[in-house]
Structures are given as C-alpha cells and as structure tokens.
Design a protein around this motif. Structure first.
Motif: not given
Length: 272
Positions: A119-120, A124, A189
C-alpha cells in the motif's frame, strides 16, 4: 508466514470500553427485529443508544467489501468498517458480475499474488476504490478466479503481521481477520508520519480483543482450544493453573452466532 510479527494492538488510539460497556442488554433491531447488543450485522446499523457516540472516519478512497454468500454475518469483522466509515464502505454480496461497470484501472484488490505491491507504493490520487474479499481463503481464490474484473485489478499485499484474532484457524497466524487487513491497507498508505488516523477502524475489534483477554487472564483455569497461538492470552501477574492451555475436545457440531453476544467461551473456541 516467515517474518510476520505481532503488532501492538494496545498502541491503537481508540478507547472503546467506556462507550461499549454502557450496553449491558440486548435489544431488538429497529429495522429487522433481530436481537443485538451493539449493532445489527444484517442492517449495518448501530443500536439507538450508541448513535452519536461511536467515532467515525472518512477514507481516502472507497472500500468495497465483496462478501461470499456463505460467510456468516455474525462471524464477519468487515461490518466494523461499515459502521465506522459508513459513507465510504459498501458491503456487496458476491456474484460473478458484482463488479460490472467498475473502473478496474482506478481500483485495487487486497489480495496477495504475483505483481502485488505494498500500500505504501500507491499513489492514492489515482485510486477511487479498493476491494477486499470477505470469505475463507479457498472462497477468495475462487472469487478472484471467476470474476473477470477482480482479476484485472492491481493487487495489493500488506506487510506480514501476526493476527490478534480470537478465532483459531487452520492457517498460520499471518492470516489476518478482515478488519485487520482493512485497517492495515489504509494505515500503510501513510508510510511516514502516521498519527493514528485510521485506528478507529479497529474500535469494535479492540473492544472484543480486550474483553477476551480480561476474561481469560482473570480465570487462568479456563480452557481454550489448543490451536490458538501460544501465549495468546496475556496472563500478566495472574497466577496460572498448572496447565492453563488445556485443550477443549473438538466437536463436530458448530454453532453460528454473533460474537457481540459475548458468550466468550463460544467466541474464543469456535473456528474462523
């Protein structure tokens, strides 16, 4: 999974006990009539007593929980996300065409496999939706295989952690409960400077975890299934019985129930 380590659940910036301890009896859901204590699993509604008292959060991208039709509502932790982030979470019954019309180029799927990223690594700004599958791992694999849109999405795999889930499972303890996976999807995130923005997703989960810990630590003679993680209960300063991990005999009769009933022996000893 090698490298999976327990996360510090006590570091979560949530304090559910003062709020949820006020619910000391079950009432009928105002929509379906089901007897509930905190919320209705079927209607995704809080009991009236808790309206305005439960924290909420807005998510940076929408979450679609695709629920297998055989997944029992009362055993699913995905409902926690719907209660805490009602404007951004949708629970969708699985069919092979349940994702028709979704823009797969702007949707990610939380599912390990070739090509999965952390997710990093997500930008987004280019993500509208995330999809999480709620079901057993064998069910999830079949859903991804049979639904064309799921197979087209960018896969996301969170860093390994050991689950804190109270239900034992026949997989290793790096397989997280659905709400744990959802929480780490959003938490990860924010790779730098995370300040607890999404901890509230774990509000109900933390309450049930603490409740089970307190009950079993206070009564170290209580038995629970030997398939649980070694050291799952933190006995602290309690004086344990000679063998507090005596296993309860396996039974073939499995009962479906809502874990907000708080029959802790059944909650803790029924499998995932």
């Amino acid at each position: 999974m090698q490298g999976a380590a327990p996360y510090d659940i006590d570091a979560l910036k949530v304090w559910p006990k003062p709020v949820l301890d006020t619910c000391n009896e079950r009432i009928s859901c105002t929509s379906c009539g089901k007897s509930v204590k905190f919320f209705c699993y079927h209607c995704c509604k809080l009991v009236q007593k808790l309206n305005g008292k439960i924290p909420s959060v807005r998510l940076p991208f929408r979450l679609n929980v695709i629920k297998h039709l055989k997944e029992v509502n009362g055993k699913s932790t995905a409902i926690h996300a719907k209660i805490i982030a009602p404007k951004d979470v949708e629970i969708i019954p699985y069919t092979v065409d349940c994702m028709n019309g979704i823009d797969t180029s702007r949707t990610v799927l939380l599912f390990p496999g070739p090509g999965a990223i952390n997710p990093s690594e997500l930008d987004i700004r280019h993500i509208d939706n995330a999809v999480v599958i709620d079901g057993t791992w064998s069910q999830a694999r079949a859903m991804v295989r049979d639904c064309p849109e799921l197979g087209q999405m960018q896969k996301i795999a969170i860093s390994p952690r050991k689950t804190r889930f109270w239900r034992y499972q026949n997989l290793d303890d790096s397989y997280l409960a659905t709400i744990e996976a959802i929480y780490f999807l959003y938490r990860d995130t924010v790779p730098d400077g995370y300040c607890g923005e999404y901890d509230v997703l774990m509000f109900f989960y933390k309450y049930f975890y603490d409740l089970i810990q307190s009950e079993y630590a206070a009564l170290p003679q209580k038995r629970f299934h030997s398939k649980h993680q070694q050291g799952y209960i933190h006995y602290g300063n309690a004086v344990p019985a000679a063998n507090p991990r005596l296993s309860r005999p396996d039974t073939t009769a499995k009962v479906n129930y809502d874990f907000d009933e708080l029959d802790l022996d059944r909650v803790f000893n029924d499998p995932e």
